[in-house]
Write a protein that holds these residues in place. Structure first.
Motif, PDB file in Angstrom:
ATOM      1  N   GLY A  20       0.813  -1.213   0.000  1.00 53.28           N
ATOM      2  CA  GLY A  20       0.000   0.000   0.000  1.00 53.28           C
ATOM      3  C   GLY A  20       0.844   1.259   0.000  1.00 53.28           C
ATOM      4  N   THR A  24       0.890   4.005  -2.955  1.00 50.62           N
ATOM      5  CA  THR A  24       0.655   5.424  -2.662  1.00 50.62           C
ATOM      6  C   THR A  24       1.799   6.270  -3.206  1.00 50.62           C
ATOM      7  OG1 THR A  24      -0.555   4.817  -0.658  1.00 50.62           O
ATOM      8  CG2 THR A  24       0.201   7.082  -0.823  1.00 50.62           C
ATOM      9  N   ILE A  52      -5.401   6.022  -4.414  1.00 53.82           N
ATOM     10  CA  ILE A  52      -6.568   5.530  -3.657  1.00 53.82           C
ATOM     11  C   ILE A  52      -6.383   4.062  -3.286  1.00 53.82           C
ATOM     12  CG2 ILE A  52      -9.037   5.050  -3.801  1.00 53.82           C
ATOM     13  CD1 ILE A  52      -8.427   7.959  -3.372  1.00 53.82           C
ATOM     14  N   SER A  53      -5.877   3.247  -4.219  1.00 53.77           N
ATOM     15  CA  SER A  53      -5.673   1.833  -3.889  1.00 53.77           C
ATOM     16  C   SER A  53      -4.560   1.666  -2.857  1.00 53.77           C
ATOM     17  CB  SER A  53      -5.371   1.018  -5.144  1.00 53.77           C
ATOM     18  OG  SER A  53      -4.192   1.473  -5.751  1.00 53.77           O
ATOM     19  N   SER A  56      -5.994   2.535   0.510  1.00 54.56           N
ATOM     20  CA  SER A  56      -6.898   1.458   0.929  1.00 54.56           C
ATOM     21  C   SER A  56      -6.130   0.249   1.453  1.00 54.56           C
ATOM     22  CB  SER A  56      -7.780   1.021  -0.236  1.00 54.56           C
ATOM     23  OG  SER A  56      -8.586   2.091  -0.665  1.00 54.56           O
ATOM     24  N   LEU A  61      -9.544  -1.543   3.969  1.00 60.93           N
ATOM     25  CA  LEU A  61     -10.719  -1.124   3.225  1.00 60.93           C
ATOM     26  C   LEU A  61     -11.779  -0.507   4.128  1.00 60.93           C
ATOM     27  CD1 LEU A  61     -10.513  -1.582   0.250  1.00 60.93           C
ATOM     28  CD2 LEU A  61     -12.140  -3.429   0.424  1.00 60.93           C
ATOM     29  N   LYS A  62     -12.012  -1.127   5.270  1.00 61.21           N
ATOM     30  CA  LYS A  62     -13.039  -0.629   6.183  1.00 61.21           C
ATOM     31  C   LYS A  62     -12.679   0.754   6.723  1.00 61.21           C
ATOM     32  CE  LYS A  62     -15.636  -1.907  10.304  1.00 61.21           C
ATOM     33  NZ  LYS A  62     -15.784  -2.889  11.380  1.00 61.21           N
ATOM     34  N   THR A  64     -10.691   2.923   5.325  1.00 65.28           N
ATOM     35  CA  THR A  64     -10.745   3.872   4.213  1.00 65.28           C
ATOM     36  C   THR A  64     -12.167   4.336   3.966  1.00 65.28           C
ATOM     37  OG1 THR A  64      -8.845   2.792   3.192  1.00 65.28           O
ATOM     38  CG2 THR A  64     -10.170   4.205   1.791  1.00 65.28           C
ATOM     39  N   MET A  65     -13.100   3.386   3.945  1.00 68.87           N
ATOM     40  CA  MET A  65     -14.505   3.757   3.740  1.00 68.87           C
ATOM     41  C   MET A  65     -15.024   4.623   4.885  1.00 68.87           C
ATOM     42  SD  MET A  65     -15.314   2.727   0.814  1.00 68.87           S
ATOM     43  CE  MET A  65     -17.074   2.900   0.796  1.00 68.87           C
TER      44      MET A  65
END
Length: 147
Positions: A20, A24, A52-53, A56, A61-62, A64-65
């Motif tokens: 990640g 980035t 963005i990936s 994340s 993922l959680k 990030t959301m």
């Protein structure tokens, strides 16, 4: 004799975090190249996707959301999303202006943490310890955003 134990789950999470951070970094690099090459929409779109990936994968993922869907971050999320949309459809200058505004709104709570980190770097540290530069970061002091 001390034995160090590392299970597969911990090493898997660590590798996701490392991947990640790499994504980035490449996202920032491709965005920089896209700006240097006169707002090339392909490089800018690739930079956005990688950024963005990478975020994340770094924080999950959680998380990030949850970060992008917080009520106080709606303005930044919508601005960043619209900017990405404008970059993809072929209006890179308008898109980058919107993305920059969204990025500043979303990550403004991280500026004090970043300033403390930069102040400890040998060459750049003395610049960020100047009274004028410190006063810029003082208005955000105490507004750190938990991830």
């Amino acid at each position: 004799m001390v034995s160090f134990e590392m299970n597969d789950r911990k090493s898997e999470l660590q590798s996701y975090s490392e991947i990640g951070l790499g994504l980035t970094g490449f996202g920032i690099f491709f965005t920089f190249l896209g700006i240097i090459f006169f707002f090339d929409k392909g490089l800018l779109a690739m930079g956005n996707i990688l950024f963005i990936s990478g975020v994340s994968l770094s924080i999950g993922l959680k998380s990030t959301m949850q970060f992008f869907m917080k009520r106080q971050n709606f303005k930044g999320t919508i601005s960043f999303g619209l900017g990405f949309f404008f970059v993809v459809i072929g209006w890179p200058i308008i898109g980058m202006i919107l993305e920059t505004y969204g990025f500043i709104v979303l990550f403004s709570g991280f500026w004090p943490t970043l300033a403390v980190f930069i102040q400890r770097i040998p060459i750049l540290g003395w610049v960020f310890q100047l009274p004028f530069v410190r006063s810029l970061f003082d208005k955000y002091r105490g507004k750190r955003v938990p991830v």
